[in-house]
Design an enzyme around this catalytic site. Structure first.
Site, short mmCIF file in Angstrom:
data_model
loop_
_atom_site.label_atom_id
_atom_site.label_comp_id
_atom_site.label_asym_id
_atom_site.label_seq_id
_atom_site.Cartn_x
_atom_site.Cartn_y
_atom_site.Cartn_z
N LEU A 181 31.10 -21.85 -10.86
CA LEU A 181 31.80 -20.57 -10.91
C LEU A 181 30.84 -19.41 -11.17
CD1 LEU A 181 34.96 -21.53 -13.00
CD2 LEU A 181 34.84 -21.07 -10.54
N HIS A 185 -0.83 4.40 2.36
CA HIS A 185 -0.09 4.94 3.52
C HIS A 185 1.08 5.81 3.07
CE1 HIS A 185 -2.57 1.89 5.29
NE2 HIS A 185 -2.18 2.21 6.52
N ARG A 228 -7.67 5.34 0.08
CA ARG A 228 -7.42 3.89 0.07
C ARG A 228 -8.74 3.12 0.09
NH1 ARG A 228 -5.88 1.63 6.07
NH2 ARG A 228 -6.98 3.20 7.31
N GLU A 276 7.28 -8.95 -1.18
CA GLU A 276 6.96 -7.94 -2.19
C GLU A 276 7.66 -8.21 -3.52
OE1 GLU A 276 6.26 -6.00 1.78
OE2 GLU A 276 7.91 -7.16 0.91
N SER A 325 -5.23 -3.10 5.06
CA SER A 325 -4.81 -1.71 5.08
C SER A 325 -4.93 -1.03 3.73
CB SER A 325 -3.36 -1.60 5.57
OG SER A 325 -3.26 -1.98 6.93
N LYS A 366 31.52 -25.00 -16.28
CA LYS A 366 31.47 -23.71 -16.97
C LYS A 366 32.50 -23.72 -18.08
CE LYS A 366 30.86 -18.84 -15.92
NZ LYS A 366 30.63 -17.88 -14.81
#
Length: 622
Positions: free
Chosen positions: A181, A407, A310, A358, A337, A240
């Site tokens: 649940l 960027h 960068r 990420e 990059s 539960k």
């Protein structure tokens, strides 16, 4: 395991249930049903498998216990009471004003290393801590993570299972409370533990399906996990609200105290005062070290050179790695990059690749810093938004993270708006106790990379793609909270305030205005949070007009940071905010700045318009 030991564990589980019911009743809130389902799982862990010194939470040999289902704090705090870490008097302060026992766990308690409560975060963080144990500390501690079945729907959990299997984190154990649940009703697969196993096992995990209320099966599962060469997911079928018939396996009972606490406690067999002597870890060796600290020798650039910030970040961070053996680098498959690749090449043992994940990258950074490592996590500024909830929760965890977003802004040019970080400053400024930095040249960037190393809280460095002129010498200091006045005179009619690429546009605009007989002060506000309020106020008083220029949406960025300086009742000067206001497309960097109205020509035009309007307003009327 003998019958007597089984009985003892059952009794301990019932005590945990009673105490979970009690503290939720006192608070008139909480999640007792989610705690009741996992009580047997945690009783066996606490009494027989957890290796932890409650008197020394910083012991590097300690196991790590993370409640990914952070709402089950009645169970967690009941475990602390059973271990003798907190008293019964403190237990019943649950959720009260000033209590350490908050509704969801936070590091206000010394045994809680990270805040949880946003589901889907505990296991990804556990992956980071397990990585620290395997690759950095090189110690045998185990990471135990209690998960709920509802949170298995989160994409971050898929990222965690994938990465843990890829890294072979054999000392990571996910204990999954499959109680069927969720908050509003049944979960996707209910009690079908096999459905979960079929999704987890192919990712390189050992999966074990058990009855989560059978101490013998739980014990055997933990023992198997401890001998496994893979990370282990224990899929425990539970009920539960187990043990309390008024709420057991019933919808609509989530997040509520049981209806009759006395009846529930009686059904559970009444209060008990069992104390568990949690086994302390046996000393094996100190954590691994990558050498001794040395003086940071950042890269240097000549004034007048063109350097992308960068690039300066990448070269500076690689240099910092030689000076600071405690820094680590994290990437989400964009290191070429962001220029994190320079660190990866020179310090491969302290570099972590998370591919396009990420959320897992930021979660791992939180898990790594639990053990005292200093993570720098870099990706495109735009892509940090995918992990924003992890950043927000990291602040609640009192975590020390260093984020780098490259960027940033429309100045990246032809790639278009999907790649442009245009809300990053606003998002990171909104994080509690955060630091937001936006350097404009190579030497300034290199200095700020070093400044971030010992900064507490969440620090964010915004870097650019294109090259910009170096305007500062290599030996200059840039303290966090400072700024630089680049042009100033007693005749200044306005002040131009920029950060990053707009500093150079402001300088060029000032040159253009001076050729027309108009003096403009120029300030580089490289520290957007905390902002240099003293310098901003002085400029406002002396020039009467502030023009902020930012490569960012108009909301929440540099302009708002400057405006906030006057939010305490200080007289507000005339203010002009130049920012990105229309959705950009693909164009060259120069075209982007011109179309957005933040290039040198637009700045000069805004100043002329202001001065003209001020002159008209100042004329006497007849």
């Amino acid at each position: 395991m003998s019958d007597g030991q089984m009985t003892d564990l059952t009794e301990l589980a019932q005590q945990l249930r009673v105490d979970a019911v009690r503290c939720s009743e006192v608070a008139s809130s909480g999640h007792p049903t989610s705690s009741l389902s996992a009580a047997d799982l945690m009783a066996v862990l606490l009494a027989r498998h957890l290796r932890y010194d409650f008197d020394d939470p910083s012991n590097p040999e300690n196991d790590h216990l993370i409640f990914s289902k952070g709402h089950a704090t009645p169970l967690l705090y009941s475990m602390y009471k059973a271990a003798g870490a907190i008293s019964d008097d403190e237990l019943v302060t649950y959720r009260a004003l000033g209590s350490r026992l908050e509704g969801h766990p936070t590091p206000r308690l010394p045994w809680v290393e990270v805040a949880t409560g946003a589901l889907g975060q505990g296991l990804p963080i556990g992956v980071g801590t397990a990585l620290a144990g395997k690759r950095l500390d090189r110690l045998p501690y185990r990471v135990w993570v209690l998960c709920g079945d509802s949170e298995l729907a989160e994409g971050s959990m898929a990222e965690a299972f994938e990465h843990a299997g890829y890294e072979g984190l054999d000392r990571l154990v996910a204990i999954i409370d499959v109680n069927r649940l969720g908050q509003r009703g049944p979960t996707r697969f209910g009690w079908d533990t096999g459905a979960y196993a079929r999704r987890i096992e192919p990712r390189g995990w050992n999966t074990i399906e058990i009855d989560g209320h059978n101490p013998q099966e739980i014990e055997q599962a933990y023992a198997a996990a401890e001998s496994s060469a893979k990370p282990t997911a224990i899929l425990a079928r539970t009920t539960k609200g187990a043990g309390v018939s008024a709420v057991a396996d019933q919808e609509g009972k989530h997040g509520k105290p049981v209806p009759d606490v006395d009846e529930a406690i009686s059904e559970l067999g009444g209060p008990r005062e069992i104390r568990v002597g949690v086994v302390k870890p046996s000393y094996t060796a100190p954590p691994h070290s990558f050498g001794e600290p040395a003086r940071y020798e950042p890269p240097t650039y000549n004034v007048g050179d063109d350097v992308a910030t960068r690039n300066a970040f990448g070269e500076a961070f690689a240099a910092l790695g030689h000076a600071r053996p405690d820094v680590v680098g994290l990437d989400a498959e964009v290191s070429d990059s962001t220029r994190m690749q320079f660190f990866a090449k020179e310090h491969p043992d302290r570099f972590f690749q998370f591919y396009i994940a990420e959320q897992q990258m930021i979660a791992a950074a939180v898990g790594l810093q639990v053990r005292g490592w200093k993570p720098y996590a870099a990706t495109f500024a735009a892509f940090l938004s995918r992990a924003y909830d992890f950043i927000r929760m990291a602040a609640i965890s009192r975590a020390d993270l260093r984020l780098v977003g490259s960027h940033a802004g429309i100045a990246i040019g032809q790639d278009g708006p999907s790649q442009m970080g245009l809300e990053d400053i606003a998002a990171l400024r909104a994080v509690h106790s955060s630091t937001v930095l936006h350097p404009c040249d190579g030497n300034q960037t290199a200095a700020l990379v070093g400044e971030m190393a010992d900064r507490t809280g969440i620090s964010y460095l915004r870097t650019g793609r294109g090259e910009t002129p170096v305007i500062y010498g290599p030996d200059e200091d840039f303290p966090i909270g400072g700024s630089r006045v680049l042009r100033s005179s007693s005749d200044d009619a306005v002040t131009l305030i920029g950060a990053g690429v707009t500093v150079h546009e402001a300088l060029a605009a000032a040159d253009q205005l001076e050729s027309e007989g108009v003096r403009a002060r120029v300030i580089d506000v490289y520290s957007i949070k905390p902002v240099d309020a003293f310098t901003v106020r002085a400029a406002a008083e002396e020039t009467g007009c502030l023009v902020t220029v930012e490569d960012h949406w108009a909301e929440g960025g540099l302009g708002d940071a400057v405006s906030d300086v006057f939010a305490s009742g200080i007289p507000t000067p005339a203010m002009i905010k130049l920012a990105v206001r229309e959705m950009p497309g693909s164009a060259s960097p120069a075209e982007q700045l011109r179309m957005a109205g933040i290039d040198r020509a637009a700045i000069a035009s805004a100043v002329r318009t202001f001065l003209t309007n001020r002159s008209v307003t100042a004329r006497p009327t007849r």
